[in-house]
Design a protein around this motif. Structure first.
Motif, PDB file in Angstrom:
ATOM      1  N   GLU A  59      -5.236   1.261 -10.028  1.00 55.50           N
ATOM      2  CA  GLU A  59      -3.810   1.490  -9.867  1.00 55.50           C
ATOM      3  C   GLU A  59      -3.350   0.940  -8.513  1.00 55.50           C
ATOM      4  O   GLU A  59      -4.171   0.532  -7.683  1.00 55.50           O
ATOM      5  CB  GLU A  59      -3.524   2.985  -9.939  1.00 55.50           C
ATOM      6  CG  GLU A  59      -4.177   3.798  -8.834  1.00 55.50           C
ATOM      7  CD  GLU A  59      -4.084   5.303  -9.133  1.00 55.50           C
ATOM      8  OE1 GLU A  59      -4.968   5.802  -9.855  1.00 55.50           O
ATOM      9  OE2 GLU A  59      -3.141   5.944  -8.656  1.00 55.50           O
ATOM     10  N   VAL A  60      -2.037   0.979  -8.287  1.00 53.52           N
ATOM     11  CA  VAL A  60      -1.482   0.524  -7.015  1.00 53.52           C
ATOM     12  C   VAL A  60      -2.248   1.121  -5.833  1.00 53.52           C
ATOM     13  O   VAL A  60      -2.604   2.295  -5.850  1.00 53.52           O
ATOM     14  CB  VAL A  60       0.007   0.929  -6.878  1.00 53.52           C
ATOM     15  CG1 VAL A  60       0.899   0.031  -7.689  1.00 53.52           C
ATOM     16  CG2 VAL A  60       0.247   2.396  -7.226  1.00 53.52           C
ATOM     17  N   CYS A  61      -2.476   0.293  -4.834  1.00 54.54           N
ATOM     18  CA  CYS A  61      -3.167   0.749  -3.634  1.00 54.54           C
ATOM     19  C   CYS A  61      -2.388   0.169  -2.445  1.00 54.54           C
ATOM     20  O   CYS A  61      -2.249  -1.059  -2.322  1.00 54.54           O
ATOM     21  CB  CYS A  61      -4.610   0.235  -3.658  1.00 54.54           C
ATOM     22  SG  CYS A  61      -5.579   0.818  -2.271  1.00 54.54           S
ATOM     23  N   ALA A  62      -1.851   1.041  -1.608  1.00 58.39           N
ATOM     24  CA  ALA A  62      -0.899   0.612  -0.581  1.00 58.39           C
ATOM     25  C   ALA A  62      -1.576  -0.149   0.558  1.00 58.39           C
ATOM     26  O   ALA A  62      -2.575   0.310   1.113  1.00 58.39           O
ATOM     27  CB  ALA A  62      -0.157   1.824  -0.038  1.00 58.39           C
ATOM     28  N   VAL A  63      -0.977  -1.295   0.908  1.00 58.07           N
ATOM     29  CA  VAL A  63      -1.510  -2.087   2.022  1.00 58.07           C
ATOM     30  C   VAL A  63      -0.936  -1.601   3.348  1.00 58.07           C
ATOM     31  O   VAL A  63      -1.372  -2.018   4.422  1.00 58.07           O
ATOM     32  CB  VAL A  63      -1.208  -3.593   1.853  1.00 58.07           C
ATOM     33  CG1 VAL A  63      -1.823  -4.133   0.575  1.00 58.07           C
ATOM     34  CG2 VAL A  63       0.290  -3.880   1.893  1.00 58.07           C
ATOM     35  N   ASP A  64       0.071  -0.730   3.248  1.00 56.16           N
ATOM     36  CA  ASP A  64       0.729  -0.196   4.449  1.00 56.16           C
ATOM     37  C   ASP A  64       1.279   1.183   4.067  1.00 56.16           C
ATOM     38  O   ASP A  64       1.780   1.347   2.951  1.00 56.16           O
ATOM     39  CB  ASP A  64       1.898  -1.134   4.826  1.00 56.16           C
ATOM     40  CG  ASP A  64       2.559  -0.705   6.121  1.00 56.16           C
ATOM     41  OD1 ASP A  64       2.133  -1.182   7.190  1.00 56.16           O
ATOM     42  OD2 ASP A  64       3.503   0.120   6.060  1.00 56.16           O
ATOM     43  N   PRO A  65       1.194   2.165   4.977  1.00 55.18           N
ATOM     44  CA  PRO A  65       1.656   3.513   4.579  1.00 55.18           C
ATOM     45  C   PRO A  65       3.122   3.529   4.144  1.00 55.18           C
ATOM     46  O   PRO A  65       3.496   4.302   3.279  1.00 55.18           O
ATOM     47  CB  PRO A  65       1.461   4.360   5.848  1.00 55.18           C
ATOM     48  CG  PRO A  65       0.979   3.453   6.918  1.00 55.18           C
ATOM     49  CD  PRO A  65       0.608   2.139   6.329  1.00 55.18           C
ATOM     50  N   ARG A  66       3.918   2.634   4.697  1.00 57.30           N
ATOM     51  CA  ARG A  66       5.335   2.612   4.332  1.00 57.30           C
ATOM     52  C   ARG A  66       5.556   1.995   2.946  1.00 57.30           C
ATOM     53  O   ARG A  66       6.647   2.052   2.380  1.00 57.30           O
ATOM     54  CB  ARG A  66       6.100   1.809   5.385  1.00 57.30           C
ATOM     55  CG  ARG A  66       7.473   2.353   5.594  1.00 57.30           C
ATOM     56  CD  ARG A  66       8.082   1.718   6.813  1.00 57.30           C
ATOM     57  NE  ARG A  66       9.527   1.755   6.723  1.00 57.30           N
ATOM     58  CZ  ARG A  66      10.331   1.153   7.555  1.00 57.30           C
ATOM     59  NH1 ARG A  66       9.845   0.443   8.543  1.00 57.30           N
ATOM     60  NH2 ARG A  66      11.631   1.231   7.407  1.00 57.30           N
ATOM     61  N   GLY A  67       4.512   1.438   2.414  1.00 60.88           N
ATOM     62  CA  GLY A  67       4.620   0.818   1.088  1.00 60.88           C
ATOM     63  C   GLY A  67       4.189   1.732  -0.039  1.00 60.88           C
ATOM     64  O   GLY A  67       4.126   1.310  -1.201  1.00 60.88           O
ATOM     65  N   ILE A  74      -3.157   5.800  -3.521  1.00 62.85           N
ATOM     66  CA  ILE A  74      -4.306   5.518  -2.658  1.00 62.85           C
ATOM     67  C   ILE A  74      -3.951   4.384  -1.687  1.00 62.85           C
ATOM     68  O   ILE A  74      -2.995   3.644  -1.923  1.00 62.85           O
ATOM     69  CB  ILE A  74      -5.576   5.184  -3.484  1.00 62.85           C
ATOM     70  CG1 ILE A  74      -5.304   4.031  -4.456  1.00 62.85           C
ATOM     71  CG2 ILE A  74      -6.066   6.426  -4.218  1.00 62.85           C
ATOM     72  CD1 ILE A  74      -6.561   3.512  -5.148  1.00 62.85           C
ATOM     73  N   GLY A  75      -4.720   4.272  -0.613  1.00 60.80           N
ATOM     74  CA  GLY A  75      -4.388   3.283   0.415  1.00 60.80           C
ATOM     75  C   GLY A  75      -5.575   2.427   0.806  1.00 60.80           C
ATOM     76  O   GLY A  75      -6.733   2.758   0.539  1.00 60.80           O
ATOM     77  N   ALA A 150      -3.360  -9.524   3.631  1.00 59.52           N
ATOM     78  CA  ALA A 150      -4.583 -10.289   3.872  1.00 59.52           C
ATOM     79  C   ALA A 150      -5.720  -9.371   4.317  1.00 59.52           C
ATOM     80  O   ALA A 150      -6.844  -9.440   3.792  1.00 59.52           O
ATOM     81  CB  ALA A 150      -4.316 -11.357   4.927  1.00 59.52           C
ATOM     82  N   ARG A 151      -5.432  -8.478   5.246  1.00 60.19           N
ATOM     83  CA  ARG A 151      -6.484  -7.571   5.727  1.00 60.19           C
ATOM     84  C   ARG A 151      -6.953  -6.644   4.623  1.00 60.19           C
ATOM     85  O   ARG A 151      -8.139  -6.339   4.497  1.00 60.19           O
ATOM     86  CB  ARG A 151      -5.947  -6.712   6.879  1.00 60.19           C
ATOM     87  CG  ARG A 151      -5.865  -7.451   8.188  1.00 60.19           C
ATOM     88  CD  ARG A 151      -5.258  -6.521   9.225  1.00 60.19           C
ATOM     89  NE  ARG A 151      -4.892  -7.230  10.414  1.00 60.19           N
ATOM     90  CZ  ARG A 151      -5.713  -7.411  11.451  1.00 60.19           C
ATOM     91  NH1 ARG A 151      -6.919  -6.900  11.431  1.00 60.19           N
ATOM     92  NH2 ARG A 151      -5.317  -8.084  12.506  1.00 60.19           N
ATOM     93  N   ALA A 152      -5.979  -6.176   3.820  1.00 56.52           N
ATOM     94  CA  ALA A 152      -6.325  -5.273   2.716  1.00 56.52           C
ATOM     95  C   ALA A 152      -7.269  -5.976   1.747  1.00 56.52           C
ATOM     96  O   ALA A 152      -8.240  -5.383   1.259  1.00 56.52           O
ATOM     97  CB  ALA A 152      -5.055  -4.819   2.007  1.00 56.52           C
TER      98      ALA A 152
END
Ligand code: FAD
Ligand code: FMN
Ligand code: SF4
Length: 692
Positions: A59-67, A74-75, A150-152
Motif C-alpha cells: 500500500e501507499v508508503c509516505a516518502v515524507d511525513p507531510r505526504g 506507513i512511512g 529518491a532517498r525513499a
C-alpha cells in the motif's frame, strides 16, 4: 496449461515474476501509529504471497511525513524504517513471493491529522472531495520532494524490496502536478504539458539514479483523470515514452482521481469488469516496457484473455486479493468453483477505510486483516451446535464452528438458504452477491458436510437408518423469476465432523426445549416492518423483499415507500423492467448519498429514468389507486399500480427468551442482533463460530 498467458513468467528489468498476476497497492490501516510496519500488515501480505500472486505491491508508503494520506499510513522517510520494512520483505520472500514498495505523497488529498500540518500541493486549490485547504509548494520544497522520493527508493532497495512503484496516480501529489486542473503554477512546473510533467520526470530520474540501472522501477499513473478541466488519455500517451526515457521499467495503468464521478479508480459493481483495459492498451501502444492493466478485474479468465489480446502484459487484481487470498493458486489448478469472488461492493474495504475511518477488510472474507491472530482453538469433546437461520450470518457461523470441530446443525425455515441475500441479489448488477452462498455451502464439504435437503424424506431415513454417507440429488427450485439457479447443488458426504443443513425447518422454543443442543447461534435475521398506515395491508401493497424474489409480479406505475438502500435498489430493479417509479421518503435529504460509487450510479440511473424521490413526505394512507402523503402541511396524491414498502426491518430474536430460560449458551448475530448489513452479519457469524 490453464490460463497460459496469465501463468507465463515475465521480467521487469532484472526481476522475473512467475506469473502476471499483480496485487496492486491497497491502503489497509494495518500500519502502526508511528508509521512502521507491524505484524498485522506483514501476516496479511504474506498470506497473499502464499496464494501464488506474481508480484505484490505494498500500500501507499509516505516518502515524507507531510505526504501521509491517512494517520496509519506507513512511512519510508528515514533510515529508521528500514528494519521494519526488511521484516516485511523477508516474510514475502519466505513465501516465495516478490514485493515492491509504493512510494507516495498525498499532496492536497489529505488532512492535517494525517499530514501533521497544512497539506501541500502544486497550487493552493483545496481538494474537491475533502474540501481541505492546502499550501502551494515552493521551488525549494519541490526539490526536497524529488530528493525524498529518491532517498525513499534507496531505502526500499536496502530493505530488500524487489522493486519500487512511484505513485503518480489517483489525484495525489504527482498527479496534481500533471493535472491542468490542480496545477495552476506560473513557474517552470506549471502551465504547458512539458512544465506540468517536469516534477514527475525529475522524480523518476532521481529514483533511477538512487537505485542504479538494474533495479526495477514501476510508475502508477491515472491514464485519464476523467474530470472536467483535467488531462485525458492523449496526454498520458504522450507522457508514457518520456517516463520510460527517464527511467521507468513498467507502467501501471490506472484511471481517475478523487473527484472522478463514480470513483472509477475503485469502480463499484455498477461498472463493467475490465472497463479500463482499453486505456492500458493505449499506453502499451506508446511504449515497449510492460504495462499493468487494472480496474474491476477479478476473474483470472478475463485477465488471461486480456493478456492474450494484447491489452496489457500483467493484470492487477485489487479487491479480489482481499476476498480470497488463494484465488491465483485456485485458478492455476482450474478450481474456479472454490474461489470466493469480490463483488465490488466497496463496503468492507475502501468505504470502511475512507468513510468509517476503520481499517480495511472484506465484507465476504472476515479473515482479511485478522491473519496475525492465527486459527481459533478447536472445541473439546463432541458438542452439538445449532445455528438458527441460513442467511449470511448463519452460514458464516456454521462454517467457522464446523472448522473448530463442532457438530453443527444449521436450520433454515425457508426452502432455500441465503436469507435476505436472495432478495438483495436481484437488483441490477447484484447477482454475484449470491455466489457467496454457493461458495459457503461448497466450503462445508471440506469438513465434510452432512446435509439434509428434502426434509420430509431424508430426516426420516436418516433417523431410521443412520447411513454412513448421503448423496443428494439436485433440489432445483421451480424456475421461478427471482429465484437463484443452483448449479452445484449436488453431492455431500459425511464423516466425523459435519454440518447438517435442514431446510424448510423452523426452530421453535419447543424444539430447543426438547432437543437441547449444547450451544446455539441465533442468526434468524430480520423481518420487514411497516408502520400502521391506513390501507397498507391492502392487496396492491407488497414488501420489497417479496417483490425482488418474484413472489409478486411488478406493475406500473410503482411507488416505493422508503428511499434507503432497499428502497432505492428496488426502484432500480423496477426501472430495469421498464416500470416508472416514484420514491416517497420521510427524511428531508436522500438517505443514500452520492459520495459512494454505488450511490452515485444508483442516483444516476434513477435520474436517467425520470424517477422522482419525494423528500420530507409522510404517507398518510394508501388507497386502491393512489398513495396519499403530507408534505410541508399539504396533502398530495400519487397515482399508483403497485405500492412497495421498504421502510426498515425488525430483529428476529424472539427465541432469546427460550435460550435464556433453558440455560443454553448462545450468541445472537447479524440482523437478529439489530438489522444492519452483510458485513456485520458475516463477520459476527464468523466471530461467534470461532468463539462460542
Ligand atoms: C433488498 C435488500 C438489499 C440489501 N442489500 C444489501 C447490500 O447491498 N449490502 C448489505 O450489506 N446489506 C444489504 N442488505 C441487508 C442484508 O441482506 C442483511 O443485513 C443480511 O442478509 C443479514 O443477514 P442475517 O443472516 O443476519 O439475516 P437474514 O439474511 O435475514 O437471514 C436469516 C435467516 O434466518 C431464517 N430464520 C428466521 N427464523 C428462523 C427460525 N426460527 N428457524 C429457522 N430459520 C429461521 C430466515 O428464513 C432467514 O433465511 C439488503 C437487504 C435487502 C432486503
Ligand atoms: C481499500 C483500498 C485501498 C487502496 N489503496 C491504494 C493505494 O494505497 N495505492 C494505490 O495506488 N491504489 C490504491 N487502491 C486502488 C487499487 O490499487 C486498485 O487500483 C483498485 O482497487 C482497482 O482494482 P480492482 O478493481 O481490481 O480492485 C486502493 C483500493 C482499495 C480497495
Ligand atoms: S468488501 Fe466488497 S469490494 Fe471490498 S474486497 Fe470485499 S467484496 Fe470486494
Amino acid at each position: 496449461m490453464m490460463l497460459e498467458h496469465l501463468f507465463s513468467p515475465i521480467a521487469i528489468n532484472g526481476m522475473t515474476l512467475n506469473n502476471r498476476a499483480v496485487m496492486p497497492p491497497m491502503g489497509t490501516g494495518y500500519g502502526n501509529a508511528d508509521a512502521t510496519v507491524g505484524e498485522r500488515l506483514i501476516r496479511y501480505l504474506a498470506r497473499r504471497a502464499r496464494g501464488g500472486t506474481g508480484l505484490i505491491i505494498t500500500e501507499v508508503c509516505a516518502v515524507d511525513p507531510r505526504g501521509k494520506g491517512f494517520p496509519t499510513e506507513i512511512g519510508v522517510w528515514s533510515d529508521e524504517f528500514i528494519p521494519g520494512l526488511a521484516s516485511l520483505t523477508r516474510a514475502i520472500h519466505g513465501e516465495g513471493g516478490k514485493i515492491a514498495l509504493q512510494l507516495h505523497h498525498a499532496g492536497r488529498e489529505t488532512f492535517p491529522a494525517a499530514a501533521g500540518g497544512m497539506p501541500e500541493a502544486p497550487s493552493p486549490i483545496p481538494s474537491v472531495v475533502l474540501g481541505q485547504p492546502c499550501q502551494e509548494m515552493s521551488r525549494e520544497r519541490i526539490a526536497e520532494m524529488v530528493e525524498a522520493f529518491a532517498r525513499a527508493a534507496g531505502r526500499a532497495k536496502q530493505a530488500g524490496f524487489d522493486a519500487v512503484e512511484i505513485h503518480g496516480a489517483h489525484g495525489y501529489l504527482l498527479n496534481q502536478f500533471l493535472s491542468p486542473f490542480s496545477n495552476q503554477r506560473s513557474d517552470e512546473f506549471g502551465g504547458s504539458e512539458e512544465n506540468r510533467s517536469r516534477f514527475v520526470l525529475e522524480i523518476v530520474a532521481a529514483v533511477r539514479k538512487a537505485v542504479g540501472p538494474a533495479f526495477p522501477v514501476i510508475i502508477r499513473v491515472s491514464t485519464d483523470e476523467m474530470i472536467r478541466g483535467g488531462y485525458g488519455l492523449g496526454f498520458m500517451q504522450g507522457l508514457a515514452p518520456q517516463l520510460v526515457a527517464a527511467g521507468v521499467d513498467a507502467i501501471h495503468a490506472s484511471v481517475g482521481v478523487y473527484s472522478t464521478p463514480g470513483n472509477l479508480s475503485i469502480a463499484s459493481l455498477d461498472t463493467e469488469a475490465g472497463f479500463n483495459l482499453f486505456r492500458a492498451r493505449a499506453i502499451k501502444e506508446a511504449v515497449s516496457v510492460p504495462v499493468i492493466g487494472v480496474g474491476r478485474i477479478n476473474d483470472p479468465r478475463l485477465a488471461d484473455r486480456a493478456i492474450a489480446a494484447g491489452d496489457a502484459d500483467l493484470i492487477s487484481f485489487g479487491r479480489q486479493h482481499l476476498t480470497d487470498p488463494d484465488f491465483v493458486r485456485k485458478a492455476r489448478a482450474g478450481r474456479f468453483e472454490e474461489i470466493r469472488w469480490c463483488v465490488a461492493c466497496n463496503q468492507g474495504c475502501i468505504e470502511r477505510l475512507s468513510f468509517e475511518m476503520k481499517s480495511a477488510t472484506c465484507t465476504f472474507n472476515p479473515a482479511c486483516g485478522r491473519e496475525y491472530r492465527g486459527a481459533p482453538d478447536p472445541v473439546e469433546g463432541v458438542k452439538r451446535l445449532w445455528v438458527i437461520g441460513a442467511g449470511p450470518a448463519g452460514l458464516s457461523a456454521a462454517l467457522a464452528a464446523a472448522g473448530r470441530g463442532y457438530e453443527v446443525e444449521l436450520f433454515e425455515r425457508e426452502p432455500l438458504p441465503g436469507g435476505q441475500l436472495r432478495s438483495a441479489s436481484q437488483p441490477p448488477h447484484k447477482q454475484p452477491y449470491l455466489d457467496w452462498v454457493g461458495w459457503a455451502l461448497r466450503q462445508m464439504e471440506q469438513y465434510p458436510v452432512k446435509a439434509h435437503f428434502d426434509q420430509a424424506v431424508t430426516v426420516g431415513m436418516l433417523q431410521g437408518k443412520r447411513p454412513d454417507a448421503v448423496v443428494l440429488r439436485d433440489r432445483r427450485p421451480p424456475q421461478k423469476k427471482g429465484y437463484l439457479e443452483w448449479e452445484d447443488w449436488s453431492v455431500r458426504t459425511m464423516e466425523k465432523r459435519w454440518v447438517q443443513v435442514h431446510f424448510d425447518r423452523e426452530v421453535t422454543a419447543a424444539m430447543l426445549s426438547e432437543l437441547k443442543p449444547d450451544a446455539v447461534i441465533l442468526a434468524a435475521g430480520s423481518s420487514p416492518v411497516t408502520p400502521t398506515i391506513s390501507g397498507i395491508d391492502g392487496p396492491g401493497v407488497v414488501d420489497a423483499r417479496d417483490l425482488l424474489v418474484g413472489k409478486v409480479e411488478p406493475a406500473a406505475p410503482a411507488v416505493v415507500l422508503g428511499a434507503g438502500y432497499v428502497g432505492i435498489e428496488t426502484a432500480d430493479f423496477l426501472i430495469a423492467r421498464g416500470i416508472g417509479v416514484v420514491l416517497v421518503e420521510m427524511l428531508p435529504a436522500p438517505p443514500v448519498g452520492k459520495h459512494t460509487a454505488h450511490g452515485y450510479w444508483l442516483h444516476r440511473r434513477l435520474k436517467a429514468a425520470g424517477a422522482e424521490i419525494i423528500l420530507g413526505a409522510t404517507v398518510t394512507r394508501v388507497e386502491e389507486d393512489a398513495v396519499v402523503y403530507r408534505q410541508q402541511g399539504e396533502e398530495k396524491r400519487i397515482p399508483v399500480g403497485l405500492v412497495v414498502t421498504a421502510m426498515g426491518a425488525r430483529a428476529e430474536n424472539a427465541l432469546e427468551g427460550a435460550l435464556k430460560e433453558l440455560a443454553i449458551p448462545y450468541r445472537i448475530v447479524g440482523d437478529a442482533q439489530s438489522p444492519r448489513r452483510l458485513l456485520e452479519a458475516i463477520h459476527e457469524g464468523d466471530r461467534a463460530g470461532r468463539e462460542i
